[in-house]
Scaffold this motif. Structure first.
Motif, PDB file in Angstrom:
ATOM      1  N   MET A 113      76.810  19.384  89.316  1.00 54.35           N
ATOM      2  CA  MET A 113      78.220  19.358  88.839  1.00 54.35           C
ATOM      3  C   MET A 113      79.138  18.869  90.183  1.00 54.35           C
ATOM      4  O   MET A 113      78.993  19.318  91.144  1.00 54.35           O
ATOM      5  N   VAL A 114      80.140  17.854  89.735  1.00 57.35           N
ATOM      6  CA  VAL A 114      80.911  17.289  90.878  1.00 57.35           C
ATOM      7  C   VAL A 114      82.292  17.447  90.170  1.00 57.35           C
ATOM      8  O   VAL A 114      82.540  17.227  89.017  1.00 57.35           O
ATOM      9  N   THR A 115      83.186  17.743  91.485  1.00 52.10           N
ATOM     10  CA  THR A 115      84.495  17.791  90.932  1.00 52.10           C
ATOM     11  C   THR A 115      85.260  16.633  91.790  1.00 52.10           C
ATOM     12  O   THR A 115      85.042  16.428  92.859  1.00 52.10           O
ATOM     13  N   ARG A 116      86.074  15.739  91.009  1.00 54.41           N
ATOM     14  CA  ARG A 116      87.094  14.751  91.678  1.00 54.41           C
ATOM     15  C   ARG A 116      88.555  14.901  91.352  1.00 54.41           C
ATOM     16  O   ARG A 116      88.835  15.284  90.350  1.00 54.41           O
ATOM     17  N   THR A 117      89.330  14.722  92.275  1.00 54.99           N
ATOM     18  CA  THR A 117      90.793  15.032  91.978  1.00 54.99           C
ATOM     19  C   THR A 117      91.703  13.750  92.442  1.00 54.99           C
ATOM     20  O   THR A 117      91.317  13.095  93.555  1.00 54.99           O
ATOM     21  N   TRP A 118      92.595  13.296  91.702  1.00 51.68           N
ATOM     22  CA  TRP A 118      93.608  12.381  91.877  1.00 51.68           C
ATOM     23  C   TRP A 118      95.107  12.630  91.627  1.00 51.68           C
ATOM     24  O   TRP A 118      95.474  13.510  90.789  1.00 51.68           O
ATOM     25  N   LYS A 119      95.751  12.050  92.161  1.00 55.16           N
ATOM     26  CA  LYS A 119      97.450  12.154  92.128  1.00 55.16           C
ATOM     27  C   LYS A 119      97.399  10.811  91.334  1.00 55.16           C
ATOM     28  O   LYS A 119      97.257   9.543  91.573  1.00 55.16           O
TER      29      LYS A 119
END
Length: 87
Positions: free
Chosen positions: A1-7
């Motif tokens: 499982m991988v989490t990526r975050t963007w504005k």
């Protein structure tokens, strides 16, 4: 499982339309894998300049593909998109 975050900012000269909505989290995970989408809007960020989208999938590539889909046909489909910045 991988989490990526963007504005995800609004188009230059515009606030981010999505940011005026309440923040939310959806979990579409099933037997095929993890698919979680979280959006933080002005009620959590304190600004209408951008929204924060956090995507959790099985691989980094799936996260990026999910972001592309959310920009065109999902969360941001009715928004004018400006700069996108991974955080």
């Amino acid at each position: 499982m991988v989490t990526r975050t963007w504005k995800v900012y609004g188009e230059v000269g515009h606030r981010q339309r999505e940011s005026f909505c309440d923040s939310y989290k959806y979990d579409f995970s099933d037997e095929r894998g993890t698919r979680i989408i979280e959006v933080e809007n002005a009620d959590k960020t304190g600004t209408n300049e951008y929204s924060i989208i956090r995507i959790t999938r099985n691989t980094p590539e799936e996260c990026e593909k999910e972001l592309e889909g959310q920009l065109s046909d999902g969360v941001f489909e009715t928004s004018r998109i400006g700069k996108i910045e991974e955080i």
